[in-house]
Design a protein around this motif. Structure first.
Motif, PDB file in Angstrom:
ATOM      1  N   ILE A   1      18.353   6.500 -80.829  1.00 56.28           N
ATOM      2  CA  ILE A   1      18.250   5.645 -82.013  1.00 56.28           C
ATOM      3  C   ILE A   1      16.904   4.932 -81.970  1.00 56.28           C
ATOM      4  N   THR A   2      16.138   5.067 -83.038  1.00 58.78           N
ATOM      5  CA  THR A   2      14.805   4.478 -83.091  1.00 58.78           C
ATOM      6  C   THR A   2      14.719   3.458 -84.218  1.00 58.78           C
ATOM      7  N   VAL A   3      14.243   2.263 -83.893  1.00 58.09           N
ATOM      8  CA  VAL A   3      14.048   1.236 -84.908  1.00 58.09           C
ATOM      9  C   VAL A   3      12.822   1.597 -85.726  1.00 58.09           C
ATOM     10  N   SER A   4      13.004   1.727 -87.031  1.00 56.92           N
ATOM     11  CA  SER A   4      11.939   2.162 -87.918  1.00 56.92           C
ATOM     12  C   SER A   4      11.307   0.968 -88.623  1.00 56.92           C
ATOM     13  N   GLY A   5      10.386   1.256 -89.536  1.00 56.92           N
ATOM     14  CA  GLY A   5       9.686   0.201 -90.266  1.00 56.92           C
ATOM     15  C   GLY A   5      10.260  -0.006 -91.655  1.00 56.92           C
TER      16      GLY A   5
ATOM     17  N   ASN B   1       3.745   5.094 -99.283  1.00 57.04           N
ATOM     18  CA  ASN B   1       2.561   5.951 -99.310  1.00 57.04           C
ATOM     19  C   ASN B   1       1.913   5.968 -97.921  1.00 57.04           C
ATOM     20  N   PRO B   2       2.644   6.466 -96.957  1.00 53.26           N
ATOM     21  CA  PRO B   2       2.146   6.416 -95.576  1.00 53.26           C
ATOM     22  C   PRO B   2       1.030   7.414 -95.330  1.00 53.26           C
ATOM     23  N   VAL B   3       0.145   7.032 -94.447  1.00 56.45           N
ATOM     24  CA  VAL B   3      -0.974   7.905 -94.086  1.00 56.45           C
ATOM     25  C   VAL B   3      -1.186   7.839 -92.580  1.00 56.45           C
TER      26      VAL B   3
ATOM     27  N   VAL C   1       2.441   1.318 -77.468  1.00 57.93           N
ATOM     28  CA  VAL C   1       3.774   0.697 -77.450  1.00 57.93           C
ATOM     29  C   VAL C   1       4.666   1.237 -78.561  1.00 57.93           C
ATOM     30  N   ASN C   2       4.125   1.307 -79.781  1.00 55.23           N
ATOM     31  CA  ASN C   2       4.949   1.628 -80.949  1.00 55.23           C
ATOM     32  C   ASN C   2       5.264   3.112 -81.099  1.00 55.23           C
TER      33      ASN C   2
ATOM     34  N   LEU D   1       4.259   2.678 -87.344  1.00 55.20           N
ATOM     35  CA  LEU D   1       5.655   2.686 -87.792  1.00 55.20           C
ATOM     36  C   LEU D   1       6.000   4.010 -88.471  1.00 55.20           C
ATOM     37  N   PHE D   2       5.069   4.535 -89.245  1.00 53.49           N
ATOM     38  CA  PHE D   2       5.286   5.826 -89.893  1.00 53.49           C
ATOM     39  C   PHE D   2       5.377   6.932 -88.855  1.00 53.49           C
ATOM     40  N   ALA D   3       4.513   6.874 -87.849  1.00 57.71           N
ATOM     41  CA  ALA D   3       4.492   7.904 -86.814  1.00 57.71           C
ATOM     42  C   ALA D   3       5.808   7.933 -86.044  1.00 57.71           C
ATOM     43  N   ARG D   4       6.352   6.769 -85.711  1.00 54.08           N
ATOM     44  CA  ARG D   4       7.602   6.781 -84.943  1.00 54.08           C
ATOM     45  C   ARG D   4       8.785   7.192 -85.809  1.00 54.08           C
ATOM     46  N   THR D   5       8.689   6.961 -87.125  1.00 62.78           N
ATOM     47  CA  THR D   5       9.738   7.448 -88.023  1.00 62.78           C
ATOM     48  C   THR D   5       9.694   8.967 -88.093  1.00 62.78           C
ATOM     49  N   LEU D   6       8.498   9.528 -88.237  1.00 65.90           N
ATOM     50  CA  LEU D   6       8.347  10.986 -88.226  1.00 65.90           C
ATOM     51  C   LEU D   6       8.819  11.575 -86.907  1.00 65.90           C
TER      52      LEU D   6
END
Length: 241
Positions: A142-146, A153-155, A117-118, A177-182
């Motif tokens: 437009i993507t809603v981020s975290g 310190n995302p991993v 989903v995310n 959330l980090f993955a969808r921001t990237l």
């Protein structure tokens, strides 16, 4: 002001997760400006109910809904094809859907539901609609981020990206959330010069249905957290911060 409103009225906005939370708030704001808003809902009932609320709040009855289970790639492929058959243009895609599952769940396609989903829903839906977005350009994704605090310190564990071993709901949520921001940033690079831009934003703490899949004690605490955040925001505005 009139020119801006006229411009928005002539554009089509597609919002995933448009039946609640951030997605519904975005859809309502766009409808208030006179936009043609299409929301993706998991069921016809939720889509109709959300559009009724939006119409009553804004006076804009131009909204429409399409049904898709965004945890399933097969459903995303079907709805993206439907959208391209139904609409001649698409100017803005808002990826606002999201979910948190504190217990690991797999979809019928064998994918971790939260990651599906995310992350995967945004990736697949965007790529399936890139052609109509480019044809309708200038256009935006437009993507809603975290929360940036959670992304200091995302991993991403590429060796176990679906956390099949030692699953943690919080770590899985942060990773997704980090993955969808990237994904949003990488998309921005690849779309340079195409007439389509990619942006990510964090809306802050808002009332949503994300807590529905969390343990009972977090569901109880969620309203308190919302109240605290609201109070802090009001104090900040009062102080001119």
């Amino acid at each position: 002001m009139n020119e801006t409103r006229t411009d928005i009225e002539n554009r089509v906005f597609l919002v995933s997760g448009g039946t609640s939370g951030v997605g519904k708030a975005i859809a309502t704001g766009l409808a208030r400006l006179g936009a043609k808003v299409v929301i993706i809902s998991r069921s016809a009932e939720s889509g109709k109910a959300a559009l009724k609320d939006i119409s009553e709040a804004t006076g804009n009855s131009r909204g429409e809904w399409v049904v898709a289970d965004l945890s399933l790639q097969s459903s995303i492929r079907e709805v993206s094809d439907l959208i391209k058959r139904k609409y001649d243009q698409l100017h803005v895609l808002v990826n606002a859907c999201g979910a948190i599952y504190f217990k690991k769940e797999l979809t019928v396609e064998g994918i971790d539901r939260m990651f599906a989903v995310n992350v995967l829903s945004h990736y697949l839906l965007t790529n399936r609609l890139l052609d109509i977005l480019q044809e309708s350009g200038p256009a935006r994704v437009i993507t809603v981020s975290g929360n940036p605090r959670l992304l200091k310190n995302p991993v991403i564990n590429f060796d176990d990206i679906q956390m099949d071993h030692q699953y943690s709901g919080m770590r899985a949520a942060n990773q997704s959330l980090f993955a969808r921001t990237l994904l949003s940033f990488e998309l921005a690079k690849r779309l340079e010069g195409t007439g389509v831009t990619s942006n990510a934003f964090y809306p802050g703490f808002v009332k949503s249905n994300l807590a529905r899949n969390t343990p009972w004690y977090l569901r109880v605490a969620a309203p308190l957290f919302n109240a605290i955040i609201k109070a802090e925001c009001e104090i900040g505005v009062y102080r001119g911060l």
